[in-house]
Design an enzyme around this catalytic site. Structure first.
Site, short mmCIF file in Angstrom:
data_model
loop_
_atom_site.label_atom_id
_atom_site.label_comp_id
_atom_site.label_asym_id
_atom_site.label_seq_id
_atom_site.Cartn_x
_atom_site.Cartn_y
_atom_site.Cartn_z
N SER A 14 0.81 -1.22 0.00
CA SER A 14 0.00 0.00 0.00
C SER A 14 0.84 1.27 0.00
O SER A 14 0.33 2.35 -0.25
CB SER A 14 -0.91 0.01 1.24
OG SER A 14 -0.12 0.12 2.41
N GLY B 150 2.51 1.96 2.85
CA GLY B 150 2.61 2.24 4.27
C GLY B 150 3.54 1.29 4.99
O GLY B 150 4.07 0.35 4.40
N MET C 66 -2.77 -2.21 -5.28
CA MET C 66 -4.16 -2.16 -5.74
C MET C 66 -4.63 -0.72 -5.90
O MET C 66 -4.63 0.05 -4.94
CB MET C 66 -5.07 -2.90 -4.75
CG MET C 66 -4.96 -4.39 -4.80
SD MET C 66 -5.84 -5.18 -3.40
CE MET C 66 -4.49 -5.40 -2.24
N CYS D 103 -14.93 -3.64 1.13
CA CYS D 103 -13.70 -3.66 0.33
C CYS D 103 -12.91 -4.93 0.57
O CYS D 103 -12.41 -5.56 -0.37
CB CYS D 103 -12.85 -2.43 0.64
SG CYS D 103 -11.33 -2.33 -0.33
N GLY E 78 -0.86 -6.65 5.17
CA GLY E 78 -0.36 -6.03 6.39
C GLY E 78 -1.42 -5.85 7.46
O GLY E 78 -1.30 -4.95 8.30
N CYS F 61 -11.21 5.99 2.33
CA CYS F 61 -10.19 6.43 1.37
C CYS F 61 -10.73 7.41 0.36
O CYS F 61 -10.04 8.36 -0.02
CB CYS F 61 -9.60 5.20 0.67
SG CYS F 61 -10.78 4.28 -0.36
#
Length: 390
Positions: A10, A12, A34, A99, A124, A205
């Site tokens: 991601s 992060g 993604m 999601c 994660g 998001c």
């Protein structure tokens, strides 16, 4: 058995450390970024581009390939479309659970397995399974169990409660047994300090920096209606649309001695009933009706029609509450049959919200979840009824 692993990257720290641990353990690691949303803020800057750059930099550092997968259309159809439909109907959905169910642990899982030749995927998330963080205890004849992370603040089993056992069986959670502080410390020790310092993304998001009410107003037509005091029946204010409000939310209504909170929303009349005071008795109930459960593991006895004891939550940050659970089959008008759950809580909870998810646990295991259809009668109503009968 599990050699090639595709890890969701991601940008992060959580996915960065997950990829590092997989690489260190000797797996053939591939990264996948993604793209689920085309997010451009008011200044024309796309915040997802920074995440993509950070993901690329990480994979160069770890010497692993990285692929960007575009799920924008799938996300719109399977997550955002349902999200808008629910809000338009006065229901409050949970896009994070949707999601995970439809994109990360369905579309992404199948893409990794079928197009990237993955033996397993990794993410994660702060969660564990009985098969271990790297599937080292995998047993094809044993049921997989979703287990809570030791970090109670970061535990994400709530958001994973609608994924299937099939996917979970081949999913690794490399940092699931670590705390957030341990993950950041490890990132700093192994040269990933910039990811440890990166600000963590919070909230939905696709909303970005806008207020939620500003965002939702761009997609759903404003339809003003009255706020009605549930005790007096008086109109005490005007709202801009059911979609701006959720059960339990504080209302900004001027001229009131104490603040009002949303109790119920009526789509047919466009009325929002409000209760005066945060702890108004009508906001509390000890009964919940839910439908269409998704079970990772079915609680023992439930399929035989027995009452099962377990634990309940509908907000991931709130403590678990002991409950009794029973499943029933309900006939629909078109001849179809639907599974519903009746939940009796050991103690009342405030503002149980239609559209959210009832998530069920026992000890550290998350069994699965079901979408809340409606709360049962309030404890105040039940007390009045029992007094009338007596």
């Amino acid at each position: 058995m599990f050699r090639r692993v595709v890890v969701g990257i991601s940008g992060g720290v959580d996915s960065a450390v997950s990829a590092y641990l997989l690489k260190k353990r000797g797996f053939e690691v591939c990264g996948a970024f993604m793209k689920n949303w085309d997010l451009i803020d008011e200044s024309g800057y796309c915040s997802g581009e920074q995440d993509w750059e950070d993901a690329q930099r990480l994979c160069r550092m770890l010497d692993i390939p990285l692929e960007q997968i575009n799920f924008v259309k799938d996300y719109w159809l399977e997550v955002f479309g349902s999200f808008l439909k629910d809000y338009d109907a006065g229901i409050t959905p949970n896009p994070d659970i949707l999601c995970n169910r439809h994109i990360k642990f369905n579309r992404f899982y199948r893409h990794a397995r079928e197009r990237m030749n993955a033996d397993a995927i990794a993410t994660g998330h702060y969660a564990r399974t009985n098969f271990g963080p790297f599937l080292e205890h995998y047993n094809d004849k044993e049921n997989v169990r979703l287990l809570m992370a030791p970090d109670p603040i970061k535990d994400q089993t709530f958001f994973l409660s609608q994924i299937t056992a099939e996917t979970l069986k081949r999913t690794m959670f490399p940092i699931g047994a670590l705390t957030k502080q341990q993950v950041k410390q490890l990132a700093t020790e192994v040269g990933l300090e910039s990811y440890a310092r990166k600000k963590e993304s919070m909230g939905i998001c696709f909303v970005g920096k806008r207020s939620f009410q500003q965002f939702i107003g761009e997609y759903i037509e404003t339809k003003p209606g009255p706020f009605v005091d549930v005790d007096s029946g008086r109109v005490v204010g005007t709202h801009a649309g059911l979609h701006h409000w959720t059960v339990g939310q504080k209302c900004k209504i001027g001229g009131c001695l104490q603040p009002y909170y949303v109790l119920r929303k009526h789509r047919d009349t466009n009325v929002i009933e409000v209760a005066s005071g945060h702890d108004h008795p009508l906001l509390f109930t000890d009964m919940v009706y839910a439908e269409d459960p998704v079970w990772i593991n079915v609680p023992r006895g439930l399929e035989e029609g027995r009452v099962v004891r377990c634990q309940f939550r509908f907000q991931h940050t709130k403590p678990l509450v002991d409950c009794s659970l029973i499943e029933t089959i309900v006939a629909c008008g078109d001849g179809a049959r639907k599974r519903q759950l009746f939940v009796k809580l050991d103690k009342p909870l405030r503002a149980i919200t239609p559209g959210q998810y009832a998530v069920f646990y026992r000890n550290e295991e998350c069994f699965g979840s079901a979408r809340i259809l409606q709360p049962g009668p309030s404890v105040a109503y039940n007390s009045e009824l029992m007094a009338a009968i007596a």
